[in-house]
Design a protein around this motif. Sequence first.
Motif: not given
Lengths: 579, 155
Positions: A72-80
Amino acid sequence: MYRYDTYDRQLVAERVAQYRDQLARYLSGALRDEEFLPLRLQNGLYIQRHAPMLRVAIPYGLLSADQLRALATVAERWDRGYGHFTTRQNIQFNWVRLEETAEILAFLAEHDLHAIQTSGNCIRNITTDALAGVAADERVDPRPWCEFIRQWATFHPEFAFLPRKFKIAVNGAKEDRAAIRAHDIGLDLYPTDDPLAPEFDVYVGGGLGRTPMVGQRLYARVPAAELIPTLEAILRVYNRFGRRDNKYKARIKILLQALGVEAFRAAVDAERVRGDTVVAAYRDGWRDEVARIAAHFAEDDERAARTASKWRAEQAQPTLRDAGEERAFARWRSRNVLPHRVLGFVAVALVTKRHERAPGDVTAEEMRAIADWSERYADGEIRVTHEQNLVLAWVPEAALPALWREVRALGFGRPTFRLATDVISCPGGDYCALANARSIPVAQAVIAQLDRDPKRLAALGKVAINLSGCMNACGHHHLGAIGVLGVDKKGEEWYQITIGGQEGNDLRLGQVIGPSVRAEAVAPAIERLLDTYLALRRPEERFAETVARVGVEPFKTAVYGGESGVSPQQNQEHDHVVA
Amino acid sequence: MWWLDLEGAVHPFDRERFKPMTEPSAAVWMTVEDDPAWLPDEALAHVEAIAIEFPKFTDGRPFSLATILRARGWHGPLFAVGHFLLDQLDYLRRCGFTGFAPDPERYPYETLCELGPRLLRVFTEPYQASSAVPQPLWLRVRRDRAEQPVSEIEV
């Protein structure tokens, strides 16, 4: 689940450092495009239509709550803000920036996650049954063997530059939910007197893609000690003799077809008996290693089993408000709640499919909620299914009403697991650079149309509809009762329809019913195919079985017209009977 | 042409010394189309060095050819030659190659000296047994649990 020791962590950390260095050399021009390509692919990085896509490995579909939160963090921090769960139990992020990929991998490594070998011409993520370890019909728990094979395959020095990608699937249940005969190697586990030493039926040469084939049994009942030597021998024969001149003929299935199974087996046998000190080493001490790995899963299972009484003692059970809610709960329970090997527990499927979003897409917020549910109501683990749904595998039955409330509030409680709206779809032309056509809008149109008549949807029962945006068949369209394949005709998107595919023990590949149709004609054509099925099926008969019994002709006529078409009256009568 | 040894030192590479498998020679040049079986054990015992040529770095056949030669008990110097990447050195070494002579146009002497030594060893304790790593990880090290399970849940 398997928990990393210092050696596992060190390997992942070394991989991140290696990739960071390669990325820096690429960005500085020291590594050329064509050189960086296979290196980045083996770290899950594709360059796609809009941006690079990062495919993160979820080994055999198993995640901890903490790992799902990290995603979830990857989705928020580096994706949309969202991720896409794939048919191979992985997750893809579609909007990452190349310059940040080393940073993302470093972050993932902190959570024992990585993107190792999720792409490229190497051994890919090992897949298995999403119900592994809890399925009521399980013969042998495949999870320790998946991990054992994962470790053998990770950074294997001999098999990182194969002719083409290589996929291994493992099944340990009576009903094969891992489609092992649609993989380069499929392993079917059978118990022996020693619980740590099952035997393996080894299937080779299955695969979808441009030339779909059903895997053939190469060996029956291979002893556990011979598993790695056998895998090495098969891979070595493939690495040496698989075709490298044509990428469409490079999979092991083509080699197997060219040699014939007897000659292929003879070649593998010759490798197996070679006086090989390397292989001999694998025959030593493997049982202790499997015991070490298996203990992780066994402890989890014991802990999970103890949570039932805890849950009952601490939580007040919500009561269902009225008859309407009771009916809705009962429907969900009958569809999305799956039997469990331990009395008092069930597995719960969270369906990601809805007409307003891409199948398999889950937002960061939802990932966090699901992670919370897994801790509150289950064992703190989440499984990714090959239908692109998620499963909580250790839910106490007593917790179901409370879990249902939460799941429903976030839109994951549709009682449609494995129904026709549970459409399997690749990302297609909206994201993928390989695609010939879009698949997401077609999937959404199909779901929207089927949603209009919930009674009919229920009457249809389990019907797999699979969409792929190109020949690579990431949507496994050959295995769908109804399969849809995007094709490019002079720059226009067209869709070829196959019917009669089926997963499971009686694996079947679908047959093409006729000329391809335009995007807007796909959903109506599927309606007519389903009408035909409803009219013609016998009680309990699955779609593929009906096709096998009556042939494709009535279905073809229903879509393209002709005299043997099924009349609407017949449909209504049949609906009435089964409703 | 230059070659890198396992210690990271760089030496001149004498390509002329190697002859095709069809010719009897103490130094054998092998292509990816060749079969190690063409060298019977007796002949192999007299071979002093073997070079395996990479036609392109994505062709992984040399990794298996090296493995087969080592599995047959041949312990002489084994060179990877031609179109491979220095990024493949770790895997090449683990498959039994002991010398590395990349295409000099791709990797000039200075690049080989600078990049080669640090790319020889990427993974300190790989999972697999392979030609140069006689045992799988589980036989090499004691694999302790990194953490104990949380077992405090009240029944």
